[in-house]
Design an enzyme around this catalytic site. Structure first.
Site, mmCIF file in Angstrom:
data_model
loop_
_atom_site.group_PDB
_atom_site.id
_atom_site.type_symbol
_atom_site.label_atom_id
_atom_site.label_comp_id
_atom_site.label_asym_id
_atom_site.label_seq_id
_atom_site.Cartn_x
_atom_site.Cartn_y
_atom_site.Cartn_z
ATOM 1 N N GLU A 100 62.591 96.029 -25.497
ATOM 2 C CA GLU A 100 62.591 96.309 -24.067
ATOM 3 C C GLU A 100 61.260 96.113 -23.354
ATOM 4 O OE1 GLU A 100 66.367 99.394 -23.886
ATOM 5 O OE2 GLU A 100 64.350 100.222 -23.646
ATOM 6 N N GLU A 150 72.753 96.872 -26.818
ATOM 7 C CA GLU A 150 72.623 98.325 -26.669
ATOM 8 C C GLU A 150 73.546 98.799 -25.557
ATOM 9 O OE1 GLU A 150 69.081 100.579 -26.124
ATOM 10 O OE2 GLU A 150 67.916 99.395 -27.562
#
Length: 821
Positions: A400, A497
């Site tokens: 991320e 995710e």
């Protein structure tokens, strides 16, 4: 927070030769606090927390509020020391190394009171989630967390060897690229030969070598016998995990023989990014051995804050639960640790593909030379260690951090943004990527997750929208929108995710709490929840479709609330995952071709609310049983759009499959179905999702004089009366609006059948979300959390430890949705 490592050596004499000697320093060490007020024995490998607990000086660190109470441990300095005698005369050896496989983390090493080294990298950097995350506690551990030993040798020493199987498309043959590193301490060159043998492939080759003094690396190119059929390694559900035993024998001067053995697996992996007809952007999917595979699974976090607790049995239990739930992939998340060797060996054995992040997550990192040097050493070590594992199918530079930069998580001044982007490129592209491309050509690399893949490269490594549905992978979380509405989910290329929280079972929480903690708004419950507004979000999402618990008994309300959060989580993740599964073969409004669904997260690091489907200790939540069904190799997926009911058939099989679809209409008030629709023979293509059936809901309701509130649907795939899929279901209204739903009396007749126990269930009424619980008895059921629309049902219980029929009968309890109203 700085451990010191003090070793005191006494010498005893013994002969030596060219062969190396190794002396383990595992076992009991002495541990001392910074001011000397505490001194205690402790095991290595291990950590200070574990030593204090084993000596009875602290409680279980996970008990109640001990993550706060025991912060003093991490804030202190600790010294590990050990006195020992070497069983050989070190003066007769040309080189002696003290090897620490893993030190946590910043330390100084003294040998006979002389400082000989310092450490500052746990992975060759700090294990980030040790300092807490929204699913875990803060336990920054200290200690010698991996093996430690002394190695002595003359002439030369094999530092490591690693290898990669490579397939030559033009020659249609396999070969092995083997790399071996030596430390040559002889003042003269060392000659000899290397014999590489893979008996089952009738492959044996001999190579002459000469090693010059110093650190030397040799590379061997081994052709595999073309006349032997090679069994390839396949992911779970797609074929066998065939492997071959290989030995490498180095016969060197002065009678020095070094022999190593390894398991060799053959497989190819490709990350396909190519244009898609009818959609802008690029595909993002994996081919294994040339076959496109939908990646289905979850995200792995460290199994415990204290790595010495993560035994072989713990790993085996968790990873077996992965394949038992029909998963084929785990993403090793970049905020935890590079897992131990046995983790990857088990993934090889079980057919679990591994998406491997490098250990960088949700943060900005420095790029000064000292840090870069440490990272490069870390990356080089991990590539060497893991590249031979067929289970590892991709390297990802970080978790991320591309998104964090572009979405301005850290509120960077705009004038400084380019500096941070430059640092990002320096770390992940010019160093990590460069090292991966040089050290491992057998699998793809992406700089981040989420990423836009090739589009990210074209945009200078930080894309304008890292969450694009047209490229790469996405992470998606939404706790406000109705999770039963599939239209809120992104029709992305790959979902790596996504998820929803739930609480672990009462039997898991009970071990680390006291009676005063057993309410949803207790100090303990609020403290254990590390995700902002997490408890409120769970109840909000549950309240959209379910009545909240109504009991006047606080303990009953707490248990019912736990149950309801698991129902909510399971149903939400089911709806989202099934959306991704059915989106694999279609483009709708320019979006689709989804080829991966990895929900967050698989496992828990402690006993607390989280996104996990496996509780701390391995107990299956309702979500994990749901995953076993929605990740089945053949699955019917039902949904509504504009009051029309659709069923898609989803297949992970390698061949076309002929099926019959049965759709049944049930009423909440009866165990007899009102009517059925049975299709003619239908074909689901290999690895495809296809529309099998559609009908207006109004037409289905007429078949049994139903209303949306009084009826529900079930459906399944079969052929010649043989069930081919799980029985799926579709609610026509929220269960809180169900008419005719009543409390079900569910009983079980228990008998033993080999190592398993049979539960013959009987219900007095239709029962949604039936939860079978045997308290703290370790094990799992063959099915759980199911909709019971027939009077009887048989399930099996597989115990993980010795138990008895009597113990199960005493602890058994069944809950269904109406019980909490």
């Amino acid at each position: 927070m700085r451990p010191h490592l003090l070793l005191l050596l006494a010498v005893c004499g013994a002969g030596c030769g060219a062969e190396a000697r190794s002396y383990s320093l595992r076992g009991s060490w002495s541990i001392r606090s910074g001011n000397g007020s505490l001194e205690l024995p402790g095991q290595v490998p291990g950590c200070v927390h574990s030593a204090l607990f084993q000596q009875g000086l602290i409680q279980d660190p996970y008990y109640r509020f001990n993550d706060v109470n025991y912060r003093w441990i991490s804030l202190d300095n600790w010294t590990y020391s050990k006195k020992f005698k070497l069983p050989f005369d070190f003066s007769k050896w040309q080189k002696i190394n003290l090897i620490f496989e893993g030190v946590d983390t910043v330390s100084k090493v003294l040998f006979n009171e002389v400082t000989i080294g310092k450490t500052d990298n746990m992975f060759n950097r700090y294990e980030q989630c040790s300092f807490s995350w929204d699913w875990g506690p803060a336990f920054p551990t200290q200690g010698i967390w991996k093996d430690v030993r002394i190695e002595a040798y003359n002439v030369c020493h094999l530092n490591y060897f690693t290898f990669s199987p490579v397939y030559d498309n033009r020659a249609k043959e396999w070969h092995l690229e083997i790399q071996s590193s030596f430390d040559v301490v002889s003042s003269k060159p060392v000659g000899g030969q290397v014999i590489v043998a893979i008996p089952k492939l009738q492959t044996q080759q001999t190579y002459k070598i000469e090693l010059q003094p110093g650190e030397r690396t040799i590379e061997l190119f081994v052709k595999i016998n073309k006349n032997i059929t090679i069994g390839t390694w396949w992911p779970r559900g797609h074929g066998n995990q065939t492997g071959y035993n290989m030995t490498i024998l180095f016969e060197l001067d002065r009678g020095l023989n070094i022999e190593k053995s390894a398991k060799v697996y053959f497989r190819t992996v490709e990350l396909i990014q190519e244009p898609i007809k009818g959609s802008p952007g690029l595909s993002f999917y994996f081919k294994i051995n040339g076959f496109p595979i939908f990646l289905k699974g979850s995200n792995w976090i460290p199994a415990d804050s204290f790595q010495d607790r993560v035994t072989s049995d713990v790993l085996r239990l968790l990873l077996q639960s992965v394949v038992d739930a029909n998963m084929n992939t785990l993403r090793v998340w970049g905020g935890g640790i590079y897992e131990q060797d046995e983790f990857y060996e088990l993934c090889d054995e079980l057919g679990i593909m591994v998406w491997q992040d490098f250990m960088f997550a949700c943060a900005l990192y420095p790029t000064e030379q000292g840090f870069i040097d440490s990272v490069r050493a870390e990356v080089a070590y991990q590539i060497r260690r893991l590249k031979s594992h067929p289970s590892v199918i991709i390297w990802s530079g970080n978790n991320e951090n591309e998104a964090a930069l572009r979405m301005d998580w850290f509120h960077i001044n705009f004038t400084d943004l380019q500096t941070y982007i430059d640092d990002y490129v320096t770390l992940y592209v010019k160093n990590i990527r460069e090292m991966v491309l040089a050290g491992d050509k057998s699998r793809p690399f992406i700089p981040s997750s989420p990423t836009n893949g090739d589009e990210t490269i074209a945009e200078g490594w930080v894309s304008q929208n890292p969450y694009s549905n047209y490229f790469g992978d996405v992470h998606f979380y939404d706790y406000i929108s109705d999770c039963w509405d599939w239209k809120v989910f992104p029709k992305a290329r790959f979902a790596s995710e996504y998820g929803y929280q739930s609480w672990p079972s009462f039997s898991t929480l009970e071990k680390v709490s006291s009676k005063e903690d057993w309410s949803f708004n207790s100090k303990f419950s609020l403290h254990r929840q590390h995700h902002a507004d997490g408890n409120k979000q769970m109840l909000y999402q549950a309240g959209l479709h379910f009545k909240l618990p109504q009991s006047t008994d606080p303990l009953r309300t707490f248990k019912d609330t736990i149950y309801l959060t698991q129902v909510m989580q399971a149903q939400c993740v089911k709806t989202e995952t099934e959306f991704y599964l059915r989106s694999r073969s279609e483009i709708v409004k320019e979006q689709g071709h989804t080829m991966g669904a990895l929900y967050w997260q698989l496992n828990d690091i402690w006993q607390a609310p989280s996104w996990a489907s496996l509780e701390y200790g391995g107990k299956w939540k309702m979500l994990h049983y749901f995953a076993r069904r929605f990740f089945a190799p053949l699955l019917p997926v039902g949904f509504e759009d504009q009051s029309v009911f659709y069923v898609y058939g989803v297949s992970d099989l390698h061949a076309n499959h002929t099926v019959t679809l049965t759709v049944r209409v049930h009423t909440w008030g009866s165990l007899q179905p009102l009517c059925s629709r049975v299709t003619t023979h239908l074909v689901i293509g290999a690895g495809q999702a296809a529309l099998l059936y559609k009908e207006p809901v109004s037409t289905l309701l007429r078949c049994g004089n139903c209303t949306r509130e009084s009826c529900l649907l079930s459906f399944y795939l079969s052929m010649d009366l043989k069930l081919l899929s799980p029985i799926n279901y579709h609610f026509l209204s929220s269960p809180k609006e169900a008419v005719g739903l009543r409390k079900a009396n569910i009983t079980a007749l228990i008998s033993q059948q080999g190592d398993a126990f049979v539960f013959d269930l009987e219900t007095s009424a239709v029962a949604p979300f039936v939860w079978l619980d045997v308290g703290s008895v370790p094990g799992r059921f063959s099915d759980n959390g199911f909709l019971m629309t027939e009077k009887t049902r048989r399930v099996l219980f597989y115990p993980w430890a010795a138990t008895s029929k009597g113990e199960l009968e005493q602890s058994f309890h069944a809950t269904s949705l109406a019980d909490i109203y």
